[in-house]
Write a protein that holds these residues in place. Sequence first.
Motif, PDB file in Angstrom:
ATOM      1  N   TYR B 355       0.817  -1.221   0.000  1.00  0.00           N
ATOM      2  CA  TYR B 355       0.000   0.000   0.000  1.00  0.00           C
ATOM      3  C   TYR B 355       0.853   1.275   0.000  1.00  0.00           C
ATOM      4  O   TYR B 355       0.352   2.353   0.285  1.00  0.00           O
ATOM      5  N   SER B 356       2.145   1.145  -0.286  1.00  0.00           N
ATOM      6  CA  SER B 356       3.085   2.282  -0.239  1.00  0.00           C
ATOM      7  C   SER B 356       2.849   3.169   0.986  1.00  0.00           C
ATOM      8  O   SER B 356       2.661   4.382   0.859  1.00  0.00           O
ATOM      9  N   ILE B 357       2.856   2.564   2.142  1.00  0.00           N
ATOM     10  CA  ILE B 357       2.615   3.318   3.374  1.00  0.00           C
ATOM     11  C   ILE B 357       3.910   4.040   3.754  1.00  0.00           C
ATOM     12  O   ILE B 357       4.988   3.451   3.776  1.00  0.00           O
ATOM     13  N   LYS B 358       3.798   5.368   4.016  1.00  0.00           N
ATOM     14  CA  LYS B 358       4.996   6.182   4.267  1.00  0.00           C
ATOM     15  C   LYS B 358       5.442   6.125   5.726  1.00  0.00           C
ATOM     16  O   LYS B 358       6.608   5.956   6.011  1.00  0.00           O
ATOM     17  N   ASN B 359       4.486   6.304   6.641  1.00  0.00           N
ATOM     18  CA  ASN B 359       4.858   6.354   8.056  1.00  0.00           C
ATOM     19  C   ASN B 359       4.030   5.380   8.864  1.00  0.00           C
ATOM     20  O   ASN B 359       2.839   5.217   8.620  1.00  0.00           O
ATOM     21  N   LEU B 360       4.666   4.769   9.865  1.00  0.00           N
ATOM     22  CA  LEU B 360       3.937   3.906  10.787  1.00  0.00           C
ATOM     23  C   LEU B 360       3.433   4.757  11.960  1.00  0.00           C
ATOM     24  O   LEU B 360       4.062   5.752  12.310  1.00  0.00           O
ATOM     25  N   PRO B 361       2.301   4.377  12.574  1.00  0.00           N
ATOM     26  CA  PRO B 361       1.752   5.187  13.667  1.00  0.00           C
ATOM     27  C   PRO B 361       2.720   5.282  14.838  1.00  0.00           C
ATOM     28  O   PRO B 361       3.467   4.345  15.114  1.00  0.00           O
ATOM     29  N   GLU B 362       2.677   6.464  15.506  1.00  0.00           N
ATOM     30  CA  GLU B 362       3.501   6.662  16.704  1.00  0.00           C
ATOM     31  C   GLU B 362       3.005   5.760  17.830  1.00  0.00           C
ATOM     32  O   GLU B 362       3.785   5.221  18.605  1.00  0.00           O
ATOM     33  N   ASP B 363       1.671   5.620  17.940  1.00  0.00           N
ATOM     34  CA  ASP B 363       1.051   4.885  19.039  1.00  0.00           C
ATOM     35  C   ASP B 363       1.004   3.396  18.690  1.00  0.00           C
ATOM     36  O   ASP B 363       0.359   2.988  17.720  1.00  0.00           O
ATOM     37  N   VAL B 364       1.681   2.561  19.509  1.00  0.00           N
ATOM     38  CA  VAL B 364       1.736   1.141  19.184  1.00  0.00           C
ATOM     39  C   VAL B 364       0.782   0.293  20.048  1.00  0.00           C
ATOM     40  O   VAL B 364       0.830  -0.929  19.996  1.00  0.00           O
ATOM     41  N   SER B 365      -0.091   0.945  20.838  1.00  0.00           N
ATOM     42  CA  SER B 365      -0.960   0.161  21.734  1.00  0.00           C
ATOM     43  C   SER B 365      -1.899  -0.755  20.933  1.00  0.00           C
ATOM     44  O   SER B 365      -2.191  -1.871  21.357  1.00  0.00           O
ATOM     45  N   GLU B 369      -2.104  -4.845  21.247  1.00  0.00           N
ATOM     46  CA  GLU B 369      -3.348  -5.594  21.442  1.00  0.00           C
ATOM     47  C   GLU B 369      -3.442  -6.748  20.451  1.00  0.00           C
ATOM     48  O   GLU B 369      -3.790  -7.870  20.795  1.00  0.00           O
ATOM     49  N   ILE B 370      -3.108  -6.448  19.185  1.00  0.00           N
ATOM     50  CA  ILE B 370      -3.149  -7.493  18.153  1.00  0.00           C
ATOM     51  C   ILE B 370      -2.176  -8.621  18.501  1.00  0.00           C
ATOM     52  O   ILE B 370      -2.519  -9.796  18.460  1.00  0.00           O
ATOM     53  N   LEU B 371      -0.962  -8.227  18.908  1.00  0.00           N
ATOM     54  CA  LEU B 371       0.057  -9.233  19.180  1.00  0.00           C
ATOM     55  C   LEU B 371      -0.306 -10.093  20.398  1.00  0.00           C
ATOM     56  O   LEU B 371      -0.100 -11.302  20.397  1.00  0.00           O
ATOM     57  N   GLN B 372      -0.876  -9.429  21.412  1.00  0.00           N
ATOM     58  CA  GLN B 372      -1.246 -10.180  22.616  1.00  0.00           C
ATOM     59  C   GLN B 372      -2.295 -11.253  22.315  1.00  0.00           C
ATOM     60  O   GLN B 372      -2.331 -12.285  22.950  1.00  0.00           O
ATOM     61  N   ASN B 373      -3.172 -10.980  21.388  1.00  0.00           N
ATOM     62  CA  ASN B 373      -4.245 -11.914  21.068  1.00  0.00           C
ATOM     63  C   ASN B 373      -3.989 -12.677  19.771  1.00  0.00           C
ATOM     64  O   ASN B 373      -4.907 -13.257  19.197  1.00  0.00           O
TER      65      ASN B 373
END
Lengths: 464, 463
Positions: B355-365, B369-373
């Motif tokens: 998707y040619s995403i330029k920046n990743l979000p600052e907030d990783v919460s 959540e995704i990783l925990q579940n």
Amino acid sequence: MNLEGYTLQLILKEIENGNLSPEDVNEFYHRRSADLNRVLNAYITLLDPEKSRPEGDLKGIAIAIKDNISTKGVRTTCASKMLENYIPPYDATAVSSLKKHGGSLLGKTNMDEFAMGSSGENSAFGPTRNPLNREYVTGGSSSGSAAAVAADMAPIALGSDTGGSVRAPASFTGIIGFKPSYGAVSRYGLIAYANSLEVIGILGKSVQDVSLLFKMIAGKDPMDSTSVNVELMEKNISKPRILVIKSFVELSADEVKKEFYSSIGKLESAGFEINYADKFSLTDYMLSAYYTIACAEASTNLSRYDGIRYGPKVESAGNWRDYISRARSFFGPEVKARIMMGTFILSAGYYETYYLRALQLRKIIKQEFEKIISGYDAVYVPTMPVLPWRIGNAIEDPKIAYAADVLTVLPNLTGSPAISLPVGKVREFFVGGQFIGLKDEDMKVLKVAEMAENVLQVKKSGRN
Amino acid sequence: MEEIKVGLEVHVQLVTLRTKLFCSCSSDYRGKPPNVNICPVCTGLPGSMPALNRKAVEEALKVVLMLNAQPYETSYFFRKTYFYPDLPKNFQITQYDKAGGYPLAHDGSLKLSNGKTVRIERIHLEEDPGRIYYEGSRATARYSLIDYNRSGIALIEIVTAPDMSSPEEARDFVERLTTILSDVGINVKDYEGALRVDVNVSYAGGERVEVKNVTGAASVEKAIVYEAFRQKTMYEKGIKVVRETRAWDEKRRITIASRGKEFEAEYRYMPEPDLPPVTVTESLIQKVKDEIGGSQEERYRELISDGINEELAKKISSDKDLFNVYEKIKFYEPSLKQLAANVLANEISYLIKRYSIKNLPEDVSGLAEILQNYKMIPDHESAVAYLKKWMDGERVKVSLKTVSAEDLHDDIMQTISENYDKIKNLEYSKKFEFLMGILIKKFGKENKKVLVEELTKVLNKTK
């Protein structure tokens, strides 16, 4: 209605009192300018009076602007064939400041081409003529601004001062010419001749007039990184302490010297404290340093005029060198001479010999000046060492014009504020004297000059 | 083959800046109609004056520090005068190291893959000229058009000593430099023409020849191969190589004489009187240091010491953004680091490209959540969809697989039989509590209600 001799302050007072309307005022100056311009050649472009009346301190009064100061939508020629049809898409910061204060444009004034000259003769639009005697030069390079104010073709005018270009014509036409400290007024939009020396200045009929306009255009501008905020509070001086540099006075012609010394007497008896320094030790180097720096900067500033973006259409036949010499043939002889000198000065091998030395000299001159002025409010010397000469004389011998700058270049080298005012009279002409102060102490020299103006009363004809 | 000496002058656009070097015009010129991002300053209109973009100094300092160069406390801008139609003032505002001037920085170095150190003589700031456009080709166009959108874009010029002795070394230099630049966010690969090289080549101690305007590491190598060959041939025929400027013809893969002999004298350098000196304070250097963080090597070493395998570590350390997210997750919940590394190197890297995403979000919460579940997410497709949602900056709430009563029955029976020895002597409530503990662990709190219902049914039947 006749506004001859009216100062800007008087006009504004009369408008305030309801005795004059801004439309009447603009109409008067416009009609008189259209009429006199045929003989004096003060304006390159005279605008129609504006219909709408802007709000603000200036109440819509139209002001004359030197034709090297950019005006949005109004051609700005620098009195050069090269910019004959150049219309800037933006206003110089000083112009937009005036507009914000309710000022409007009366016209664009004649000048020495690209501000290079001391007489007002080096213009692609013909010389400006001195209202005091039309066969004589006005002085330059802000020749049209000076002539317009002196001949009541404008209530007040903007000029620019690189080596005396506001003060010289003010002196030759008998008016007030103020060169602010370097950086006190933004240069953004002032078409550059010598960036490190010049500043926008004001030509008017009284010290209070130029002081009023100065406060409107002064101040730091983000578009000009060399601009600064100078103190604008009125100064209170009860007994001005003045230093006269004798060697400067001695460089002047006898009739100038006589009038100047007599003005010193008047000031002294009015309570000015007059002190003397025998000489300024670097006098002999001032002109060399000035012309070296000015020509070097000019040669690069003017390199953009290559016939591609500006100037009359040039036939593109032949090689690049043929083309460029054809394109640059639209400069006048004085401009060409200074570009060539500047190009030479900046060439490898000569840069150190001339340019770097001139920069070092400027530094030393500044230190020397700061030393000599300490303890005094201002230095007082004649503005021009000579009286106006006949139109054409200096063209035969350019050294006459160069030598005439000897007393005016010092404040440009030191960044000092300096103001010229009429201090004596010889035949139909005036002798100008200038007060020079320490950099950024503009309000001090303005105050001293105002006190001197009140004492000397050289121009009794003016109504204050 | 006799020895060749190669020195490079690398021009890099500071693509992280939004505005030009001396005015506030947008620096985003690629793909724009001609002459839209222009103003009196970058078109050099009479009376206009440059005003320095302070952010450009900071961006340039990042590169200076990464190349171990020494910033000068005070540096100066100069005018370099030459006539060219794409240069609106007919002088370029640049920095100069002679005539009393100092560039932004001096004496840096870059280590090549083969261990050799290339000295960097100086790094300075300057403005890019505009572009000339020829309808058709340069030879046939009836007129040339000038686009000033690029005029005034901030450049740094990195000047090396003639320390490279083969085309491969020069190529390696440009590649290593490109990685270092991307370490500080200057991703020149994403912007056409953002990195341009002037190559200086001399053969067998002869005069040096400058090949101008070579774009990209591969072309640098090719240009030097050709130029070295050309000079070698002349040398062997006894023809003297003259000092000159040549152009690289990418199509024909040759260099062509472009200008006559050129001497520095012709540039008539002088200090730019409209710009005050550039001052670089200790606190500014510290600020820039804090912003750039470490190098790729440092990042790689940290991942390895965290127990991440080499393949994943290589991938994550090559992208500063990925690494930053990794660090944040590690700080948030250390036990997630291995999973985070996996997801960053695979799913998230895939999505960035896709998707040619330029920046990743600052907030990783959301990501945490995704990783925990992660294990509870029904299928891989939904996991990727959750990740995309987080990357788009949306709120992420993972709703897990809900289990039906029928599904549970068998699991409950199995749990009871596996633990039969432990529960057979317990009274009902203790038995219930013990089994619920195991089942909740297995199916999550979300399914508590249905678990209670089903377990009650099963236990009542078997009672």
